[in-house]
Design a protein around this motif. Structure first.
Motif, PDB file in Angstrom:
ATOM      1  N   TRP A   1      -7.236   2.907   4.762  1.00  0.00           N
ATOM      2  CA  TRP A   1      -7.488   1.884   3.756  1.00  0.00           C
ATOM      3  C   TRP A   1      -8.591   0.963   4.251  1.00  0.00           C
ATOM      4  O   TRP A   1      -8.974   0.992   5.407  1.00  0.00           O
ATOM      5  N   THR A   2      -9.095   0.139   3.333  1.00  0.00           N
ATOM      6  CA  THR A   2     -10.164  -0.796   3.657  1.00  0.00           C
ATOM      7  C   THR A   2      -9.719  -2.202   3.273  1.00  0.00           C
ATOM      8  O   THR A   2      -9.180  -2.405   2.191  1.00  0.00           O
ATOM      9  N   ILE A   3      -9.958  -3.151   4.157  1.00  0.00           N
ATOM     10  CA  ILE A   3      -9.635  -4.551   3.890  1.00  0.00           C
ATOM     11  C   ILE A   3     -10.925  -5.236   3.460  1.00  0.00           C
ATOM     12  O   ILE A   3     -11.902  -5.266   4.206  1.00  0.00           O
ATOM     13  N   HIS A   4     -10.928  -5.785   2.249  1.00  0.00           N
ATOM     14  CA  HIS A   4     -12.144  -6.365   1.697  1.00  0.00           C
ATOM     15  C   HIS A   4     -12.266  -7.872   1.954  1.00  0.00           C
ATOM     16  O   HIS A   4     -13.360  -8.385   2.120  1.00  0.00           O
ATOM     17  N   LYS A   5     -11.156  -8.582   1.956  1.00  0.00           N
ATOM     18  CA  LYS A   5     -11.175 -10.029   2.197  1.00  0.00           C
ATOM     19  C   LYS A   5     -10.373 -10.328   3.452  1.00  0.00           C
ATOM     20  O   LYS A   5      -9.257  -9.845   3.612  1.00  0.00           O
ATOM     21  N   TYR A   6     -10.948 -11.125   4.354  1.00  0.00           N
ATOM     22  CA  TYR A   6     -10.260 -11.465   5.588  1.00  0.00           C
ATOM     23  C   TYR A   6     -10.643 -12.866   6.016  1.00  0.00           C
ATOM     24  O   TYR A   6     -11.634 -13.425   5.559  1.00  0.00           O
ATOM     25  N   ILE A   7      -9.819 -13.439   6.915  1.00  0.00           N
ATOM     26  CA  ILE A   7     -10.003 -14.840   7.293  1.00  0.00           C
ATOM     27  C   ILE A   7     -10.412 -15.017   8.751  1.00  0.00           C
ATOM     28  O   ILE A   7     -10.657 -16.126   9.191  1.00  0.00           O
ATOM     29  N   VAL A   8     -10.462 -13.937   9.503  1.00  0.00           N
ATOM     30  CA  VAL A   8     -10.926 -13.983  10.886  1.00  0.00           C
ATOM     31  C   VAL A   8     -12.054 -12.964  11.052  1.00  0.00           C
ATOM     32  O   VAL A   8     -12.152 -12.023  10.267  1.00  0.00           O
ATOM     33  N   PRO A   9     -12.899 -13.113  12.061  1.00  0.00           N
ATOM     34  CA  PRO A   9     -14.035 -12.182  12.200  1.00  0.00           C
ATOM     35  C   PRO A   9     -13.637 -10.718  12.361  1.00  0.00           C
ATOM     36  O   PRO A   9     -14.366  -9.831  11.944  1.00  0.00           O
ATOM     37  N   TRP A  10     -12.510 -10.439  12.986  1.00  0.00           N
ATOM     38  CA  TRP A  10     -12.075  -9.058  13.158  1.00  0.00           C
ATOM     39  C   TRP A  10     -11.139  -8.615  12.031  1.00  0.00           C
ATOM     40  O   TRP A  10     -10.463  -7.588  12.129  1.00  0.00           O
ATOM     41  N   GLY A  11     -11.115  -9.345  10.948  1.00  0.00           N
ATOM     42  CA  GLY A  11     -10.218  -9.082   9.831  1.00  0.00           C
ATOM     43  C   GLY A  11     -10.458  -7.790   9.086  1.00  0.00           C
ATOM     44  O   GLY A  11      -9.610  -7.338   8.334  1.00  0.00           O
ATOM     45  N   TYR A  12     -11.613  -7.180   9.274  1.00  0.00           N
ATOM     46  CA  TYR A  12     -11.862  -5.905   8.606  1.00  0.00           C
ATOM     47  C   TYR A  12     -11.005  -4.797   9.213  1.00  0.00           C
ATOM     48  O   TYR A  12     -10.845  -3.746   8.618  1.00  0.00           O
ATOM     49  N   MET A  13     -10.430  -5.031  10.408  1.00  0.00           N
ATOM     50  CA  MET A  13      -9.576  -4.031  11.048  1.00  0.00           C
ATOM     51  C   MET A  13      -8.092  -4.270  10.801  1.00  0.00           C
ATOM     52  O   MET A  13      -7.328  -3.316  10.733  1.00  0.00           O
ATOM     53  N   ILE A  14      -7.672  -5.526  10.718  1.00  0.00           N
ATOM     54  CA  ILE A  14      -6.257  -5.858  10.576  1.00  0.00           C
ATOM     55  C   ILE A  14      -6.097  -6.996   9.575  1.00  0.00           C
ATOM     56  O   ILE A  14      -6.873  -7.948   9.579  1.00  0.00           O
ATOM     57  N   ASP A  15      -5.101  -6.880   8.730  1.00  0.00           N
ATOM     58  CA  ASP A  15      -4.791  -7.935   7.773  1.00  0.00           C
ATOM     59  C   ASP A  15      -3.948  -8.988   8.494  1.00  0.00           C
ATOM     60  O   ASP A  15      -2.732  -8.873   8.580  1.00  0.00           O
ATOM     61  N   VAL A  16      -4.611  -9.988   9.044  1.00  0.00           N
ATOM     62  CA  VAL A  16      -3.966 -10.997   9.874  1.00  0.00           C
ATOM     63  C   VAL A  16      -2.907 -11.765   9.103  1.00  0.00           C
ATOM     64  O   VAL A  16      -1.824 -12.033   9.624  1.00  0.00           O
ATOM     65  N   SER A  17      -3.192 -12.120   7.873  1.00  0.00           N
ATOM     66  CA  SER A  17      -2.237 -12.904   7.093  1.00  0.00           C
ATOM     67  C   SER A  17      -0.955 -12.125   6.826  1.00  0.00           C
ATOM     68  O   SER A  17       0.109 -12.712   6.693  1.00  0.00           O
ATOM     69  N   PHE A  18      -1.036 -10.818   6.778  1.00  0.00           N
ATOM     70  CA  PHE A  18       0.174 -10.015   6.587  1.00  0.00           C
ATOM     71  C   PHE A  18       0.890  -9.769   7.910  1.00  0.00           C
ATOM     72  O   PHE A  18       2.085 -10.042   8.040  1.00  0.00           O
ATOM     73  N   ALA A  19       0.181  -9.280   8.909  1.00  0.00           N
ATOM     74  CA  ALA A  19       0.806  -8.868  10.168  1.00  0.00           C
ATOM     75  C   ALA A  19       1.396 -10.038  10.946  1.00  0.00           C
ATOM     76  O   ALA A  19       2.455  -9.907  11.563  1.00  0.00           O
ATOM     77  N   TYR A  20       0.721 -11.181  10.938  1.00  0.00           N
ATOM     78  CA  TYR A  20       1.183 -12.317  11.730  1.00  0.00           C
ATOM     79  C   TYR A  20       1.779 -13.435  10.877  1.00  0.00           C
ATOM     80  O   TYR A  20       2.206 -14.449  11.413  1.00  0.00           O
ATOM     81  N   GLY A  21       1.814 -13.250   9.595  1.00  0.00           N
ATOM     82  CA  GLY A  21       2.386 -14.252   8.713  1.00  0.00           C
ATOM     83  C   GLY A  21       3.672 -13.769   8.080  1.00  0.00           C
ATOM     84  O   GLY A  21       4.748 -13.864   8.655  1.00  0.00           O
ATOM     85  N   ILE A  22       3.539 -13.199   6.914  1.00  0.00           N
ATOM     86  CA  ILE A  22       4.704 -12.851   6.122  1.00  0.00           C
ATOM     87  C   ILE A  22       5.528 -11.713   6.745  1.00  0.00           C
ATOM     88  O   ILE A  22       6.748 -11.713   6.698  1.00  0.00           O
ATOM     89  N   PHE A  23       4.874 -10.732   7.387  1.00  0.00           N
ATOM     90  CA  PHE A  23       5.604  -9.633   8.017  1.00  0.00           C
ATOM     91  C   PHE A  23       6.365 -10.121   9.243  1.00  0.00           C
ATOM     92  O   PHE A  23       7.531  -9.762   9.450  1.00  0.00           O
TER      93      PHE A  23
END
Length: 81
Positions: A53-75
Motif C-alpha cells: 500500500w501507499t501512504i499519501h498523507k503523513y505528519i513526520v518526514p519518514w511517514g511515507y513508510m509508516i502510518d505514525v498516527s495509526f501505529a503509535y496512536g490509536i493502535f
C-alpha cells in the motif's frame, strides 16, 4: 478540518485516555503496547518494501513508510485497553 489535523488528533487523543488507568495497570500492560507497536512498525516496513500500500498523507518526514498516527496512536492505545 484538514487531514493533517485529523492525523495529529489520531496520534495524541488516544493517549489522553491512559489517564483513566492507574499506575500499576500502565506498568503491567505498557510492555505489550510497546512490543505490538514495534511489530506494527515492522509490518509497515515490509509493506513499504513490497508495495502493498501507499501512504499519501503523513505528519513526520519518514511517514511515507509508516502510518505514525495509526501505529503509535490509536493502535497502541487500543492494544493497551
Amino acid at each position: 478540518m484538514g487531514i493533517q489535523m485529523l492525523l495529529y488528533l489520531l496520534l495524541f487523543l488516544p493517549w489522553i485516555t491512559l489517564g483513566l488507568a492507574n499506575k500499576q495497570t500502565i506498568k503491567r500492560y505498557m510492555p505489550v503496547t510497546i512490543f505490538s507497536s514495534f511489530l506494527m512498525t515492522i509490518l509497515f516496513q515490509v509493506a513499504y518494501q513490497y508495495d502493498w500500500w501507499t501512504i499519501h498523507k503523513y505528519i513526520v518526514p519518514w511517514g511515507y513508510m509508516i502510518d505514525v498516527s495509526f501505529a503509535y496512536g490509536i493502535f497502541a492505545v487500543g492494544t493497551f485497553w
